[in-house]
Design an enzyme around this catalytic site. Structure first.
Site, PDB file in Angstrom:
ATOM      1  N   HIS A 356       0.843  -1.200   0.000  1.00  0.00           N
ATOM      2  CA  HIS A 356       0.000   0.000   0.000  1.00  0.00           C
ATOM      3  C   HIS A 356       0.873   1.243   0.000  1.00  0.00           C
ATOM      4  O   HIS A 356       1.967   1.232   0.571  1.00  0.00           O
ATOM      5  CB  HIS A 356      -0.929   0.034   1.224  1.00  0.00           C
ATOM      6  CG  HIS A 356      -2.091   0.956   1.038  1.00  0.00           C
ATOM      7  ND1 HIS A 356      -2.036   2.290   1.379  1.00  0.00           N
ATOM      8  CD2 HIS A 356      -3.320   0.744   0.507  1.00  0.00           C
ATOM      9  CE1 HIS A 356      -3.188   2.850   1.080  1.00  0.00           C
ATOM     10  NE2 HIS A 356      -3.995   1.945   0.547  1.00  0.00           N
ATOM     11  N   ASP A 411      -8.061  -5.554  -1.215  1.00  0.00           N
ATOM     12  CA  ASP A 411      -8.344  -6.358  -2.405  1.00  0.00           C
ATOM     13  C   ASP A 411      -7.911  -7.814  -2.263  1.00  0.00           C
ATOM     14  O   ASP A 411      -8.324  -8.660  -3.056  1.00  0.00           O
ATOM     15  CB  ASP A 411      -7.657  -5.730  -3.624  1.00  0.00           C
ATOM     16  CG  ASP A 411      -8.169  -4.323  -3.883  1.00  0.00           C
ATOM     17  OD1 ASP A 411      -9.391  -4.135  -3.837  1.00  0.00           O
ATOM     18  OD2 ASP A 411      -7.350  -3.415  -4.114  1.00  0.00           O
TER      19      ASP A 411
HETATM   20  C1  LIG Z   1      -0.287  -0.492  -3.870  1.00  0.00           C
HETATM   21  C2  LIG Z   1       1.045  -0.221  -4.539  1.00  0.00           C
HETATM   22  C3  LIG Z   1       0.784   0.304  -5.942  1.00  0.00           C
HETATM   23  C4  LIG Z   1       1.791   0.853  -3.736  1.00  0.00           C
HETATM   24  O1  LIG Z   1       2.932   1.203  -4.476  1.00  0.00           O
HETATM   25  P1  LIG Z   1       4.126   2.001  -3.801  1.00  0.00           P
HETATM   26  O2  LIG Z   1       3.609   3.062  -2.905  1.00  0.00           O
HETATM   27  O3  LIG Z   1       5.022   2.425  -4.904  1.00  0.00           O
HETATM   28  O4  LIG Z   1       4.794   0.874  -2.894  1.00  0.00           O
HETATM   29  P2  LIG Z   1       6.291   0.780  -2.387  1.00  0.00           P
HETATM   30  O5  LIG Z   1       6.857   2.114  -2.102  1.00  0.00           O
HETATM   31  O6  LIG Z   1       6.314  -0.235  -1.313  1.00  0.00           O
HETATM   32  O7  LIG Z   1       7.036   0.225  -3.698  1.00  0.00           O
HETATM   33  C5  LIG Z   1       8.422  -0.016  -3.703  1.00  0.00           C
HETATM   34  C6  LIG Z   1       8.695  -1.089  -4.703  1.00  0.00           C
HETATM   35  O8  LIG Z   1       8.078  -2.317  -4.270  1.00  0.00           O
HETATM   36  C7  LIG Z   1       7.243  -2.814  -5.291  1.00  0.00           C
HETATM   37  N1  LIG Z   1       6.047  -3.410  -4.714  1.00  0.00           N
HETATM   38  C8  LIG Z   1       5.160  -2.834  -3.880  1.00  0.00           C
HETATM   39  N2  LIG Z   1       4.177  -3.709  -3.617  1.00  0.00           N
HETATM   40  C9  LIG Z   1       4.443  -4.835  -4.298  1.00  0.00           C
HETATM   41  C10 LIG Z   1       3.772  -6.059  -4.467  1.00  0.00           C
HETATM   42  N3  LIG Z   1       2.592  -6.298  -3.890  1.00  0.00           N
HETATM   43  N4  LIG Z   1       4.328  -7.003  -5.241  1.00  0.00           N
HETATM   44  C11 LIG Z   1       5.519  -6.771  -5.832  1.00  0.00           C
HETATM   45  N5  LIG Z   1       6.183  -5.616  -5.758  1.00  0.00           N
HETATM   46  C12 LIG Z   1       5.644  -4.657  -4.991  1.00  0.00           C
HETATM   47  C13 LIG Z   1       6.874  -1.587  -6.103  1.00  0.00           C
HETATM   48  O9  LIG Z   1       6.399  -1.966  -7.401  1.00  0.00           O
HETATM   49  C14 LIG Z   1       8.156  -0.809  -6.107  1.00  0.00           C
HETATM   50  O10 LIG Z   1       9.018  -1.455  -7.033  1.00  0.00           O
HETATM   51  P3  LIG Z   1      10.037  -0.577  -7.942  1.00  0.00           P
HETATM   52  O11 LIG Z   1      10.859   0.204  -6.987  1.00  0.00           O
HETATM   53  O12 LIG Z   1      10.787  -1.624  -8.685  1.00  0.00           O
HETATM   54  O13 LIG Z   1       9.175   0.281  -8.805  1.00  0.00           O
HETATM   55  C15 LIG Z   1       1.920  -1.504  -4.578  1.00  0.00           C
HETATM   56  O14 LIG Z   1       2.097  -1.995  -3.269  1.00  0.00           O
HETATM   57  C16 LIG Z   1       1.329  -2.583  -5.462  1.00  0.00           C
HETATM   58  O15 LIG Z   1       1.557  -2.562  -6.680  1.00  0.00           O
HETATM   59  N6  LIG Z   1       0.567  -3.563  -4.886  1.00  0.00           N
HETATM   60  C17 LIG Z   1      -0.089  -4.563  -5.672  1.00  0.00           C
HETATM   61  C18 LIG Z   1      -1.359  -4.000  -6.327  1.00  0.00           C
HETATM   62  C19 LIG Z   1      -2.447  -3.777  -5.297  1.00  0.00           C
HETATM   63  O16 LIG Z   1      -2.753  -4.636  -4.495  1.00  0.00           O
HETATM   64  N7  LIG Z   1      -3.080  -2.614  -5.377  1.00  0.00           N
HETATM   65  C20 LIG Z   1      -4.190  -2.258  -4.498  1.00  0.00           C
HETATM   66  C21 LIG Z   1      -3.777  -1.256  -3.486  1.00  0.00           C
HETATM   67  S1  LIG Z   1      -5.066  -0.927  -2.337  1.00  0.00           S
END
Ligand SMILES: CC(C)(COP(=O)(O)OP(=O)(O)OC[C@H]1O[C@@H](n2cnc3c(N)ncnc32)[C@H](O)[C@@H]1OP(=O)(O)O)[C@@H](O)C(=O)NCCC(=O)NCCS
Length: 497
Positions: A356, A411
């Site tokens: 998140h 989700d």
């Molecule tokens: C929700 C989300 C978009 C938040 O993104 P964010 O704020 O950028 O999260 P972070 O700062 O922790 O991300 C750092 C890295 O970890 C990765 N990461 C975060 N969550 C991840 C997951 N569930 N699976 C794999 N990689 C993930 C990001 O893609 C990012 O990678 P990068 O540096 O290579 O681009 C991300 O956690 C995600 O893509 N989750 C899966 C989709 C999802 O469930 N979405 C619903 C949210 S309510």
């Protein structure tokens, strides 16, 4: 606009027309009317009474503290999707990274304990939540039911909407249909005509309220139309006058099970709002700030919800779970699940339902759904699989060292509850999320207009402008070198350079 004095609680205000509700007429101003008169206050009138006080609060905050800094803006904030940047006013809910969401100050367990329910100990009525989001006060049962009644009277979806949907290419995603359907509902609505007539800015909220309540009322029927035409051969089911907003949504989709209706009340309550910075809420707010009406701004928000990193993740979770069971069988060993998660990461994909942008703990919306499953479907194999994932995924994600929150979000769980009650078409799941999200973003939209919030217009920066701010000496050289290289390339001197 409001009827003067006395009891007018059986009257619904639609634009400037006052309509006697069917329920009041049927009761012949008898027991129902007495109940409404003694126990309820009309939602719009309650709002109207609250607005001047909140306008004054905002005015004094601006006057006395308007120029005080809140937080330093870092380069990371500018290039990192504005994480942590306090940049908008959002009244209906507030998100704490550790504790999760609070709706007007109430956590999800507090909502479950305090909001009116259909049966004792049951799930909250989303209509009660709407009252809370709009007024900041927990409604009485009669007040929540008065919202159910108001929504029932506004629920009709005109036939042109179906014709518009029929014109879409076959196979259009349900979220595309939702967005188009909302736009087809927009024609000639309250706010845009009031604006054309030159209604004063301080009264904008009144017609935004009318549009918002109409849209919230019509969304279950629109969603059910999309569901039935996409998956059930277009045999539509009418709403029941005896059911509440969420139960009617389930009914019109074709689900009569009372357990499914309870699940839908819970689902529609917890997905409604997650403060203002998430993509769907922020988009609705931004577009609304241009005085685009609630239909235009909500459709824009839904286009954001349709992204796989936001609302569409609930669809992606189900796909991912189905692929997992297709590969490993319905009862896989934890070790096999761990390997599957690692393979997902190795292939460069995200694990949907985990992580998140703001939360740093397990999402309380996940926990709420887990408790629902423990109560109503403890032996359901898919629930057991989701529980096993809870024990495996955070550890695997944590090991990457880069994911800030390895815990599950809303989700990760919602699709399994829907599957249990027979709603197996995962491409539809985000539409259900969207119907719920309307409660939060449209309630805030009404307040944004009531408070007279201005058009949103943050400052953007070029890379060079950022560099000039933080490393003025080096950047001049870098910018000069880049400019020279660009000029050289355009003169065909690349090889020589
Ligand atoms: C929700 C989300 C978009 C938040 O993104 P964010 O704020 O950028 O999260 P972070 O700062 O922790 O991300 C750092 C890295 O970890 C990765 N990461 C975060 N969550 C991840 C997951 N569930 N699976 C794999 N990689 C993930 C990001 O893609 C990012 O990678 P990068 O540096 O290579 O681009 C991300 O956690 C995600 O893509 N989750 C899966 C989709 C999802 O469930 N979405 C619903 C949210 S309510």
């Amino acid at each position: 606009m409001f009827a003067q004095g006395g009891c007018r609680l059986g009257l619904l205000v639609l634009g400037e027309a006052k309509i006697l509700t069917a329920a009041t007429a049927a009761a012949g101003c008898g027991s129902l009317r007495r109940l409404l008169c003694t126990e309820t206050r009309d939602l719009k009138r309650t709002l109207a009474e609250l607005i001047p006080g909140q306008q004054e609060r905002l005015r004094s905050l601006k006057r006395d503290h308007g120029s005080e800094p809140l937080k330093e803006v870092t380069v990371d904030m500018v290039i990192g999707g504005m994480r942590g940047l306090p940049a908008m006013l959002w009244e209906t809910s507030l998100l704490d990274p550790e504790e999760g969401i609070r709706f007007r100050g109430l956590s999800i367990p507090e909502l479950q304990a305090q909001l009116p329910t259909v049966a004792p100990g049951g799930q909250p009525l989303p209509e009660g939540l709407l009252w809370l989001l709009l007024t900041g006060k927990v409604p009485s049962r009669a007040e929540a039911l008065s919202v159910s009644e108001e929504l029932r009277h506004r629920a009709h979806v005109p036939p042109q909407v179906l014709r518009v949907l029929d014109a879409l290419p076959p196979g259009s995603h349900p979220m595309t249909q939702l967005s188009v359907g909302v736009m087809a509902l927009q024609v000639g609505r309250h706010f845009s005509s009031a604006y054309r007539r030159g209604v004063a800015k301080r009264l904008h909220w009144e017609t935004v309220y009318e549009d918002s309540m109409d849209l919230i009322a019509k969304l279950p029927q629109l969603a059910a139309i999309i569901y039935r035409r996409t998956y059930k051969g277009g045999h539509f089911i009418p709403p029941s006058h005896k059911l509440d907003w969420a139960a009617n949504l389930a009914l019109m989709m074709g689900y009569e099970d009372v357990g499914c209706h309870e699940m839908m009340r819970m689902y529609q309550t917890i997905h409604s709002d997650h403060e203002g910075g998430n993509v769907s809420a922020h988009t609705t707010h931004l577009v609304g700030s241009a005085l685009s009406d609630p239909y235009l701004s909500f459709a824009a928000g839904m286009n954001g919800l349709a992204g796989p990193l936001h609302g569409l993740a609930n669809q992606e979770v189900l796909r991912w779970l189905k692929n997992l069971t297709a590969k490993l069988g319905p009862h896989p060993e934890k070790e096999a699940v761990r390997k599957y998660v690692e393979e997902t990461l190795a292939s460069g994909k995200v694990v949907p339902g985990y992580g998140h942008a703001v939360l740093r703990k397990t999402d309380p919306r996940y926990t709420c759904q887990r408790e629902f499953a423990q109560r109503y479907m403890p032996e359901y194999p898919m629930f057991k699989l989701v529980s096993d994932l809870y024990e495996v995924v955070p550890e695997v994600l944590g090991k990457t060292g880069k994911i800030k929150n390895p815990w599950p979000n809303v989700d990760a769980h919602s699709g399994v509850l829907l599957q249990y009650y027979g709603i197996t078409e995962e491409n539809f799941y985000t539409v259900l999320f969207g119907v719920s999200r309307a409660l939060g973003v449209l309630a805030q939209g009404i307040w944004s207009r009531a408070l007279g919030l201005p058009i949103e217009r943050p400052k953007s920066m070029t890379l060079s402008a950022l560099e000039n701010l933080v490393m003025p000496h080096t950047t001049t050289a870098t910018t000069a070198a880049t400019t020279a290289a660009t000029a050289a390339t355009s003169r065909g001197e690349e090889a020589a350079a």
